[in-house]
Design a protein around this motif. Structure first.
Motif, mmCIF file in Angstrom:
data_model
loop_
_atom_site.group_PDB
_atom_site.id
_atom_site.type_symbol
_atom_site.label_atom_id
_atom_site.label_comp_id
_atom_site.label_asym_id
_atom_site.label_seq_id
_atom_site.Cartn_x
_atom_site.Cartn_y
_atom_site.Cartn_z
ATOM 1 N N MET B 1 0.829 -1.216 0.000
ATOM 2 C CA MET B 1 0.000 0.000 0.000
ATOM 3 C C MET B 1 0.858 1.259 0.000
ATOM 4 S SD MET B 1 -3.151 0.710 -0.136
ATOM 5 C CE MET B 1 -4.004 2.256 -0.187
ATOM 6 N N THR B 2 1.856 1.276 0.900
ATOM 7 C CA THR B 2 2.691 2.483 1.013
ATOM 8 C C THR B 2 3.350 2.875 -0.313
ATOM 9 O OG1 THR B 2 3.165 1.630 3.202
ATOM 10 C CG2 THR B 2 4.308 3.630 2.526
ATOM 11 N N PRO B 3 3.979 1.954 -1.032
ATOM 12 C CA PRO B 3 4.568 2.354 -2.319
ATOM 13 C C PRO B 3 3.543 2.982 -3.255
ATOM 14 C CG PRO B 3 5.105 0.059 -1.807
ATOM 15 C CD PRO B 3 4.214 0.525 -0.723
ATOM 16 N N MET B 4 2.351 2.444 -3.243
ATOM 17 C CA MET B 4 1.253 2.975 -4.048
ATOM 18 C C MET B 4 1.040 4.460 -3.757
ATOM 19 S SD MET B 4 -0.574 1.635 -6.266
ATOM 20 C CE MET B 4 -2.267 2.037 -6.548
ATOM 21 N N ILE B 5 0.878 4.742 -2.435
ATOM 22 C CA ILE B 5 0.628 6.125 -2.015
ATOM 23 C C ILE B 5 1.798 7.011 -2.415
ATOM 24 C CG2 ILE B 5 0.215 7.602 -0.021
ATOM 25 C CD1 ILE B 5 -1.055 5.137 1.307
ATOM 26 N N ASP B 6 3.006 6.506 -2.193
ATOM 27 C CA ASP B 6 4.194 7.272 -2.584
ATOM 28 C C ASP B 6 4.116 7.679 -4.042
ATOM 29 O OD1 ASP B 6 6.911 5.871 -0.610
ATOM 30 O OD2 ASP B 6 5.028 6.841 -0.096
ATOM 31 N N VAL B 7 3.864 6.703 -4.857
ATOM 32 C CA VAL B 7 3.838 6.972 -6.293
ATOM 33 C C VAL B 7 2.766 8.011 -6.614
ATOM 34 C CG1 VAL B 7 3.370 5.979 -8.542
ATOM 35 C CG2 VAL B 7 4.752 4.711 -6.899
ATOM 36 N N THR B 8 1.619 7.860 -5.994
ATOM 37 C CA THR B 8 0.535 8.807 -6.249
ATOM 38 C C THR B 8 0.958 10.221 -5.893
ATOM 39 O OG1 THR B 8 -0.857 7.032 -5.462
ATOM 40 C CG2 THR B 8 -1.925 9.131 -5.948
ATOM 41 N N PHE B 9 1.566 10.365 -4.703
ATOM 42 C CA PHE B 9 1.976 11.710 -4.300
ATOM 43 C C PHE B 9 3.050 12.256 -5.221
ATOM 44 C CE2 PHE B 9 -0.033 10.956 -0.128
ATOM 45 C CZ PHE B 9 -0.799 12.106 -0.128
ATOM 46 N N GLN B 10 3.962 11.401 -5.619
ATOM 47 C CA GLN B 10 4.993 11.831 -6.564
ATOM 48 C C GLN B 10 4.347 12.373 -7.822
ATOM 49 O OE1 GLN B 10 8.059 12.105 -6.148
ATOM 50 N NE2 GLN B 10 8.891 10.551 -4.781
ATOM 51 N N LEU B 11 3.356 11.663 -8.285
ATOM 52 C CA LEU B 11 2.665 12.085 -9.500
ATOM 53 C C LEU B 11 2.011 13.439 -9.307
ATOM 54 C CD1 LEU B 11 0.974 8.878 -10.908
ATOM 55 C CD2 LEU B 11 2.520 10.427 -12.091
ATOM 56 N N ILE B 12 1.299 13.582 -8.190
ATOM 57 C CA ILE B 12 0.635 14.861 -7.917
ATOM 58 C C ILE B 12 1.665 15.980 -7.902
ATOM 59 C CG2 ILE B 12 -0.645 16.162 -6.190
ATOM 60 C CD1 ILE B 12 -1.977 13.547 -5.379
ATOM 61 N N THR B 13 2.778 15.737 -7.180
ATOM 62 C CA THR B 13 3.832 16.742 -7.095
ATOM 63 C C THR B 13 4.340 17.110 -8.488
ATOM 64 O OG1 THR B 13 4.492 15.465 -5.158
ATOM 65 C CG2 THR B 13 5.884 17.308 -5.785
ATOM 66 N N PHE B 14 4.582 16.098 -9.273
ATOM 67 C CA PHE B 14 5.078 16.318 -10.620
ATOM 68 C C PHE B 14 4.128 17.212 -11.419
ATOM 69 C CE2 PHE B 14 6.946 15.681 -14.603
ATOM 70 C CZ PHE B 14 5.990 15.261 -15.502
ATOM 71 N N PHE B 15 2.847 16.870 -11.365
ATOM 72 C CA PHE B 15 1.900 17.652 -12.161
ATOM 73 C C PHE B 15 1.779 19.084 -11.664
ATOM 74 C CE2 PHE B 15 0.406 13.486 -13.655
ATOM 75 C CZ PHE B 15 0.576 13.745 -15.000
ATOM 76 N N MET B 16 1.903 19.257 -10.350
ATOM 77 C CA MET B 16 1.827 20.624 -9.845
ATOM 78 C C MET B 16 2.984 21.456 -10.341
ATOM 79 S SD MET B 16 0.268 20.301 -6.160
ATOM 80 C CE MET B 16 0.743 21.966 -5.987
ATOM 81 N N PHE B 17 4.171 20.843 -10.352
ATOM 82 C CA PHE B 17 5.329 21.547 -10.889
ATOM 83 C C PHE B 17 5.095 21.951 -12.331
ATOM 84 C CE2 PHE B 17 8.482 20.288 -7.612
ATOM 85 C CZ PHE B 17 9.105 21.520 -7.538
ATOM 86 N N VAL B 18 4.658 20.988 -13.091
ATOM 87 C CA VAL B 18 4.466 21.231 -14.514
ATOM 88 C C VAL B 18 3.466 22.369 -14.725
ATOM 89 C CG1 VAL B 18 3.594 20.236 -16.637
ATOM 90 C CG2 VAL B 18 5.092 18.912 -15.173
ATOM 91 N N LEU B 19 2.373 22.339 -13.971
ATOM 92 C CA LEU B 19 1.350 23.372 -14.113
ATOM 93 C C LEU B 19 1.910 24.747 -13.800
ATOM 94 C CD1 LEU B 19 -1.934 21.870 -12.694
ATOM 95 C CD2 LEU B 19 -1.356 22.458 -15.036
ATOM 96 N N ASN B 20 2.666 24.835 -12.713
ATOM 97 C CA ASN B 20 3.207 26.140 -12.328
ATOM 98 C C ASN B 20 4.139 26.710 -13.377
ATOM 99 O OD1 ASN B 20 1.864 26.406 -10.047
ATOM 100 N ND2 ASN B 20 3.550 25.971 -8.646
#
Lengths: 143, 131
Positions: B1-20
């Motif tokens: 479960m934890t790796p899953m969540i990690d990956v999800t947050f990484q993705l969110i972070t990535f997209f936020m960077f890209v958007l900014n």
């Protein structure tokens, strides 16, 4: 577990760091129209706002229709009462015009502050629009 | 479960960077003035031309800094492009992104040069700061 907490921290740090969104003031300024033109009978004379600057470019004084104004808050109130009088006499917001006359060296931020002051006011979070037609007095002096 | 969540947050972070970073033509050489009434643009601006004015009175155009007096040529080209695309310069919007410390006179000169080429719609850009 700790990973998740760190991830969360990073996530929130980034969200709070978002750059402020940009917004526009739309100004329509066709060439060759100025107060030199004789106004029509129906047309209100434009409000003249003068912004004086010192050598550094900082704001040294504001006046509206020749009367000195304390600050941008004062300017907003005066423009608001002018607009109210105009609206009561049957004119619409589109008829109210404002001309900004500023010194060459004036810092541009003051222009934005002036436009912010005259283009609307916030009352209980509601934006009440005031002057929509804003123009600049043509430059008289080159640097 | 934890790796899953990690990956999800990484993705969110990535997209936020890209958007900014994709946010408009932002350039750190220009510090926009802020205002509580600047309206975020509604919809797509028709045929936008962005004039960016730096604090010391130069215009940033195509990655170079050009003195205000010499922008006529590049603007003329922009105008030709707009005309060639069957659009009316009168309806094109010139977005003015000027540094808060720039001379008001320089901004006016830029606007004047645009007016002489037939542009009428201007959008003075500022940062939106509520309060």
């Amino acid at each position: 577990m700790i990973d998740v907490v760190f991830q969360l921290m990073i996530f929130f740090m980034l969200t709070f760091n978002i750059i402020a969104p940009e917004g526009d003031f739309d100004v329509r300024m066709p060439l060759g129209k100025s107060s030199a033109e004789p106004p029509d009978d129906l047309q209100l004379p434009p409000i003249q706002v003068r912004l004086a600057a010192d050598d550094e470019g900082t704001l040294a004084g504001i006046s509206m229709n020749g009367e000195p104004v304390l600050d941008f808050g004062d300017l907003r109130q005066r423009v608001a009462s002018f607009v109210d009088v105009a609206l009561e006499s049957g004119a619409s917001l589109e008829d109210v015009e404002l001309e900004i006359d500023c010194d060459y060296e004036l810092n541009y931020i003051n222009i934005i502050d002036a436009i912010t002051a005259v283009s609307g006011r916030l009352e209980d979070g509601q934006l009440i629009e005031m002057v929509k037609k804003i123009s600049f007095v043509p430059l008289q002096r080159q640097p | 479960m934890t790796p899953m969540i990690d990956v999800t947050f990484q993705l969110i972070t990535f997209f936020m960077f890209v958007l900014n970073f994709s946010e408009a033509e932002q350039d750190e050489r220009i510090q926009l003035p802020s205002s509580q009434l600047a309206k975020p643009a509604e919809g797509v601006v028709e045929a936008p031309i962005t004039m960016q004015l730096t604090a010391d009175g130069g215009v940033l155009y195509a990655g170079e800094i050009i003195p205000v007096d010499e922008i006529g040529g590049s603007l003329q080209r922009e105008r030709d492009i707009i005309v060639a695309a069957d659009k009316d310069p009168k309806r094109a919007t010139v977005i003015v992104r000027a540094d808060g410390r720039a001379n008001a006179g320089d901004v006016q000169r830029v606007i004047q040069i645009c007016q002489e080429l037939g542009f009428q719609q201007f959008a003075l850009r500022a940062l939106y700061k509520p309060d």
